[in-house]
Design an enzyme around this catalytic site. Structure first.
Site, PDB file in Angstrom:
ATOM      1  N   HIS A 106       0.747  -1.208  -0.074  1.00 39.65           N
ATOM      2  CA  HIS A 106       0.166   0.086   0.143  1.00 39.65           C
ATOM      3  C   HIS A 106       0.845   1.226  -0.078  1.00 39.65           C
ATOM      4  O   HIS A 106       1.967   1.301   0.362  1.00 39.65           O
ATOM      5  CB  HIS A 106      -1.010   0.050   1.217  1.00 39.65           C
ATOM      6  CG  HIS A 106      -2.079  -1.082   1.096  1.00 39.65           C
ATOM      7  ND1 HIS A 106      -3.039  -1.192   2.056  1.00 39.65           N
ATOM      8  CD2 HIS A 106      -2.056  -1.847   0.124  1.00 39.65           C
ATOM      9  CE1 HIS A 106      -3.858  -2.329   1.793  1.00 39.65           C
ATOM     10  NE2 HIS A 106      -3.496  -2.713   0.622  1.00 39.65           N
ATOM     11  N   GLU A 108       0.759   3.803   1.882  1.00 38.13           N
ATOM     12  CA  GLU A 108       1.321   4.372   3.182  1.00 38.13           C
ATOM     13  C   GLU A 108       2.597   3.331   3.783  1.00 38.13           C
ATOM     14  O   GLU A 108       3.565   4.037   4.188  1.00 38.13           O
ATOM     15  CB  GLU A 108       0.405   4.156   4.174  1.00 38.13           C
ATOM     16  CG  GLU A 108      -1.220   4.810   3.996  1.00 38.13           C
ATOM     17  CD  GLU A 108      -2.096   3.730   3.157  1.00 38.13           C
ATOM     18  OE1 GLU A 108      -3.123   4.149   3.502  1.00 38.13           O
ATOM     19  OE2 GLU A 108      -1.684   2.936   2.061  1.00 38.13           O
ATOM     20  N   CYS A 133      -6.048   0.873   5.518  1.00 42.80           N
ATOM     21  CA  CYS A 133      -6.606  -0.190   6.085  1.00 42.80           C
ATOM     22  C   CYS A 133      -6.001  -0.540   7.527  1.00 42.80           C
ATOM     23  O   CYS A 133      -5.081   0.181   7.884  1.00 42.80           O
ATOM     24  CB  CYS A 133      -6.276  -1.331   5.101  1.00 42.80           C
ATOM     25  SG  CYS A 133      -4.276  -1.869   5.088  1.00 42.80           S
ATOM     26  N   CYS A 136      -2.013  -1.118   7.407  1.00 45.36           N
ATOM     27  CA  CYS A 136      -1.417   0.120   7.394  1.00 45.36           C
ATOM     28  C   CYS A 136      -1.420   1.237   8.663  1.00 45.36           C
ATOM     29  O   CYS A 136      -0.633   1.724   9.149  1.00 45.36           O
ATOM     30  CB  CYS A 136      -1.726   0.885   6.201  1.00 45.36           C
ATOM     31  SG  CYS A 136      -1.336   0.093   4.600  1.00 45.36           S
TER      32      CYS A 136
END
Length: 192
Positions: A106, A108, A133, A136
């Protein structure tokens, strides 16, 4: 030169022997007033980063900023370094190993791992185009990120995002959905 002589010399630099703290510097009247806010600027960097993603469905970008308003990490969603974008699946449906979910990193995560100074993450703010999510969220809490600014929360009812909110709340991470005041940023500049 004695101590008192130095003091008198310093005061002579200011008109009418005013105390330095009372001297008023005139404002210039011709600066631009239509510049973008810090929030819009950092979110635009996150959005620009998202355009590097090769995901055909969801492009997400992230930008991490320290307390001095300096960018210390950026990232977008994609496969791990060294893993071909042409070999791993981009599908959202099917058997788990035939989807992107077990493979994609992801935005992040990439912004955190791309940060040059990992100690600088403590107390930082993360701008992201899509609400994070739970995985993360755990990573952000562990590195000390104290505020998350996001644009969209379109999957907010999904359990992984509900869990992320719970993690953030328990860890004292501030959440803020950005309503940008700038709707569009053009990459072409008018240069005279």
């Amino acid at each position: 030169m004695g101590r008192n002589d130095r003091g008198r010399g310093a005061w002579a630099l200011f008109p009418l022997n005013l105390h330095p703290k009372s001297y008023i510097i005139p404002r210039m009247a011709n600066k631009r007033t239509d510049y973008i806010s810090w929030d819009d600027y950092f979110m635009a960097v996150a959005q620009l980063s998202a355009h590097r993603s090769k995901d055909p469905n969801t492009q997400v970008g992230a930008c991490i900023v320290n307390e001095h308003m300096r960018i210390i990490g950026i990232g977008y969603n994609g496969f791990p370094m060294g893993c071909s974008d042409d070999v791993l699946p981009w599908s959202r449906e099917g058997d788990f190993l035939d989807t992107k979910y077990p493979f994609v990193c992801h935005a992040e995560m990439n912004a955190i791992t791309n940060a040059a100074n990992k100690q600088g993450l403590d107390g930082a703010r993360l701008y992201v185009s899509l609400f994070p999510c739970n995985e993360c969220a755990k990573l952000m809490v562990q590195v000390g990120i104290k505020e998350v600014v996001y644009l969209s929360d379109k999957y907010g009812d999904d359990p992984v995002f509900v869990a992320a909110r719970k993690i953030f709340k328990l860890a004292g991470v501030r959440l803020r959905q950005l309503e940008p005041s700038t709707r569009e940023i053009n990459l072409l500049l008018d240069v005279e």
